[in-house]
Scaffold this active site. Structure first.
Site, PDB file in Angstrom:
ATOM      1  NE  ARG A 177      -4.351  -2.116   0.361  1.00  0.00           N
ATOM      2  CZ  ARG A 177      -3.968  -3.287   0.479  1.00  0.00           C
ATOM      3  NH1 ARG A 177      -2.620  -4.025  -0.734  1.00  0.00           N
ATOM      4  NH2 ARG A 177      -5.338  -4.185   0.184  1.00  0.00           N
ATOM      5  CB  CYS A 226      -8.664  -1.386   4.613  1.00  0.00           C
ATOM      6  SG  CYS A 226      -9.362  -3.356   5.071  1.00  0.00           S
ATOM      7  CD  GLU A 296      -5.726   0.087   2.563  1.00  0.00           C
ATOM      8  OE1 GLU A 296      -6.926   1.375   2.185  1.00  0.00           O
ATOM      9  OE2 GLU A 296      -4.659  -0.321   2.783  1.00  0.00           O
TER      10      GLU A 296
HETATM   11  N1  EPU Z   1     -10.969 -10.584  11.075  1.00  0.00           N
HETATM   12  C1  EPU Z   1     -11.568 -10.577  11.959  1.00  0.00           C
HETATM   13  N2  EPU Z   1     -12.818  -9.363  12.082  1.00  0.00           N
HETATM   14  C2  EPU Z   1     -12.645  -8.620  11.540  1.00  0.00           C
HETATM   15  C3  EPU Z   1     -12.678  -8.610  10.030  1.00  0.00           C
HETATM   16  C4  EPU Z   1     -11.466  -9.935  10.326  1.00  0.00           C
HETATM   17  O1  EPU Z   1     -11.914 -11.158  12.927  1.00  0.00           O
HETATM   18  O2  EPU Z   1     -13.624  -7.629  11.601  1.00  0.00           O
HETATM   19  C5  EPU Z   1      -9.751 -11.808  10.787  1.00  0.00           C
HETATM   20  C6  EPU Z   1     -10.437 -12.788   9.213  1.00  0.00           C
HETATM   21  O3  EPU Z   1     -11.806 -13.321  10.349  1.00  0.00           O
HETATM   22  C7  EPU Z   1      -8.721 -13.205   8.871  1.00  0.00           C
HETATM   23  C8  EPU Z   1      -8.460 -11.522   9.473  1.00  0.00           C
HETATM   24  O4  EPU Z   1      -8.546 -10.743  10.916  1.00  0.00           O
HETATM   25  O5  EPU Z   1      -9.152 -14.594   9.527  1.00  0.00           O
HETATM   26  C9  EPU Z   1      -7.850 -11.249   8.325  1.00  0.00           C
HETATM   27  O6  EPU Z   1      -8.674 -10.782   7.515  1.00  0.00           O
HETATM   28  P1  EPU Z   1      -9.122 -10.421   5.839  1.00  0.00           P
HETATM   29  O7  EPU Z   1      -8.961 -11.676   4.970  1.00  0.00           O
HETATM   30  O8  EPU Z   1     -10.538  -9.870   5.210  1.00  0.00           O
HETATM   31  O9  EPU Z   1      -8.215  -9.560   5.320  1.00  0.00           O
HETATM   32  P2  EPU Z   1      -7.376  -8.042   6.060  1.00  0.00           P
HETATM   33  O10 EPU Z   1      -6.122  -7.846   6.799  1.00  0.00           O
HETATM   34  O11 EPU Z   1      -8.219  -7.553   7.318  1.00  0.00           O
HETATM   35  C10 EPU Z   1      -7.115  -6.879   3.744  1.00  0.00           C
HETATM   36  C11 EPU Z   1      -6.658  -5.642   3.007  1.00  0.00           C
HETATM   37  C12 EPU Z   1      -7.614  -5.939   2.481  1.00  0.00           C
HETATM   38  C13 EPU Z   1      -7.944  -6.503   2.040  1.00  0.00           C
HETATM   39  C14 EPU Z   1      -8.665  -8.432   1.978  1.00  0.00           C
HETATM   40  C15 EPU Z   1      -8.005  -9.321   1.221  1.00  0.00           C
HETATM   41  C16 EPU Z   1      -5.874  -3.840   4.284  1.00  0.00           C
HETATM   42  C17 EPU Z   1      -5.763  -3.379   5.155  1.00  0.00           C
HETATM   43  N3  EPU Z   1      -6.830  -5.068   4.570  1.00  0.00           N
HETATM   44  O12 EPU Z   1      -7.973  -6.859   4.373  1.00  0.00           O
HETATM   45  O13 EPU Z   1      -7.701  -4.601   1.308  1.00  0.00           O
HETATM   46  O14 EPU Z   1      -9.515  -6.309   0.543  1.00  0.00           O
HETATM   47  O15 EPU Z   1      -6.727  -8.174   2.565  1.00  0.00           O
HETATM   48  O16 EPU Z   1      -6.433  -9.532   0.147  1.00  0.00           O
HETATM   49  O17 EPU Z   1      -4.922  -4.745   3.194  1.00  0.00           O
HETATM   50  C18 EPU Z   1      -8.696  -1.877   1.519  1.00  0.00           C
HETATM   51  O18 EPU Z   1      -6.917  -2.168   1.042  1.00  0.00           O
HETATM   52  O19 EPU Z   1      -9.196  -1.588   1.045  1.00  0.00           O
HETATM   53  C19 EPU Z   1      -8.720  -3.368   1.567  1.00  0.00           C
HETATM   54  C20 EPU Z   1     -10.476  -3.727   2.635  1.00  0.00           C
END
Ligand code: EPU
Length: 302
Positions: A177, A226, A296
């Site tokens: 990012r 995010c 972000e």
């Molecule tokens: N999780 C929770 N509770 C929540 C959200 C997430 O427990 O409310 C847990 C999920 O169950 C999972 C872990 O946290 O085990 C990771 O969650 P997720 O797969 O949704 O990925 P993330 O790390 O929260 C990142 C990116 C997203 C992208 C997704 C999929 C960032 C900040 N976020 O989210 O990107 O869509 O992976 O690859 O890098 C964005 O850039 O705006 C964005 C949404």
């Protein structure tokens, strides 16, 4: 901010620039938050240096707006004007494995257009709102891929040198990012090199990513994706969720019930509401986990 100087107003049509007075940025951002200002819609890249000279000559500050999908804009009358590229037609031209894409092109449409021409690699980005220029600037990524991997050339306007420049992919660093572009660089066009893949296979990947996204993110609601970057080795969403902060609100600014790193505008949230919510959550995470979350979302609050 209003552009009232008759000299500037009269020069705009010759530059292919359309003045849209008092534009509400709430209507141009996915969060649906933001005050009003004059917007200049640019139809010709080559007019940008002259346009900026005109604005600088009258000390009119400006900001470059992409698709408005990762942006939190301040309330009220805004103290700068906004420049935005109008998308030319066609905005994507393919040649072999290369796609020449205008910065104003819609990201999702680019992914599907390339897919239909048997060019893959960007399946993970399906469902990410915004433009190619915005995705490029912040190295948008999801589900294990990031756009930077496919960038071979970028045409941009460099505010520092006041010139149009073309950078080769290896002159740009793409990190999580984050890119080496300066904050006031304006993305104009990009050449992507994409791997050949049969359309049905790409479509399968697109469907899987779409389903994962639908299951975990509040897609129908107004958000900027995010709010925080993930700290190394951790998930900001999971940390906020573990603190029980889903549903926490300041006015109509609310931590999503579906994904705790998405903060939604559930009605008429102001920037002030959203910023207060963001600061509060950040403080709680720091207190409990000792981690200072990095934004972000891009904030234009002055
Ligand atoms: N999780 C929770 N509770 C929540 C959200 C997430 O427990 O409310 C847990 C999920 O169950 C999972 C872990 O946290 O085990 C990771 O969650 P997720 O797969 O949704 O990925 P993330 O790390 O929260 C990142 C990116 C997203 C992208 C997704 C999929 C960032 C900040 N976020 O989210 O990107 O869509 O992976 O690859 O890098 C964005 O850039 O705006 C964005 C949404």
């Amino acid at each position: 901010m209003r552009i009232e100087d008759p000299k500037i107003v009269a020069a705009l049509p010759d530059l292919g620039v359309q003045l849209k007075p008092r534009t509400s940025l709430a209507e141009l951002t996915s969060l649906g938050i933001g005050g009003a200002t004059d917007l200049l819609s640019i139809t010709r890249h080559d007019a940008i240096p002259d346009l900026l000279n005109l604005l600088d000559g009258q000390a009119i500050p400006h900001k470059f707006l992409g698709g408005g999908s990762n942006l939190l804009v301040g309330d009220g009358e805004l103290p700068w004007v906004v420049l935005q590229l109008a998308s030319p037609q066609p905005d994507i031209v393919l040649e072999g494995n290369f796609a020449q894409v205008d910065a104003a092109a819609d990201l999702g449409r680019t992914v599907t257009f390339c897919a239909k021409n048997d060019l893959g690699g960007m399946e993970g980005l399906i469902g990410v709102p915004g433009t190619i220029g915005g995705a490029l600037r912040m190295n948008a990524g999801a589900y294990g891929m990031q756009i930077g991997s496919y960038v071979r050339e970028v045409k941009l306007y460099r505010a520092a040198s006041r010139q149009m420049e073309t950078l080769q992919g290896d002159q740009i660093s793409f990190e999580y990012r984050h890119t080496s572009f300066a904050p006031d660089d304006m993305m104009l066009a990009v050449k992507l090199e994409l791997p050949s893949k049969p359309y049905p296979e790409i479509l399968k990947g697109i469907r899987i990513c779409n389903e994962k996204r639908r299951a975990s993110q509040p897609l129908g609601q107004k958000s900027a994706g995010c709010i925080f970057k993930n700290p190394p080795g951790a998930s900001a969403g999971r940390m906020i969720d573990e603190l029980g902060l889903k549903g926490l609100n300041v006015g109509d600014a609310r931590v999503s019930d579906r994904h705790a790193n998405f903060f939604v505008n559930s009605g008429k949230a102001s920037a002030k509401d959203m910023l207060t919510l963001i600061a509060g959550v950040r403080e709680r995470v720091e207190k409990s986990f000792g981690v200072i979350l990095e934004y972000e979302v891009v904030v234009w609050n002055a």
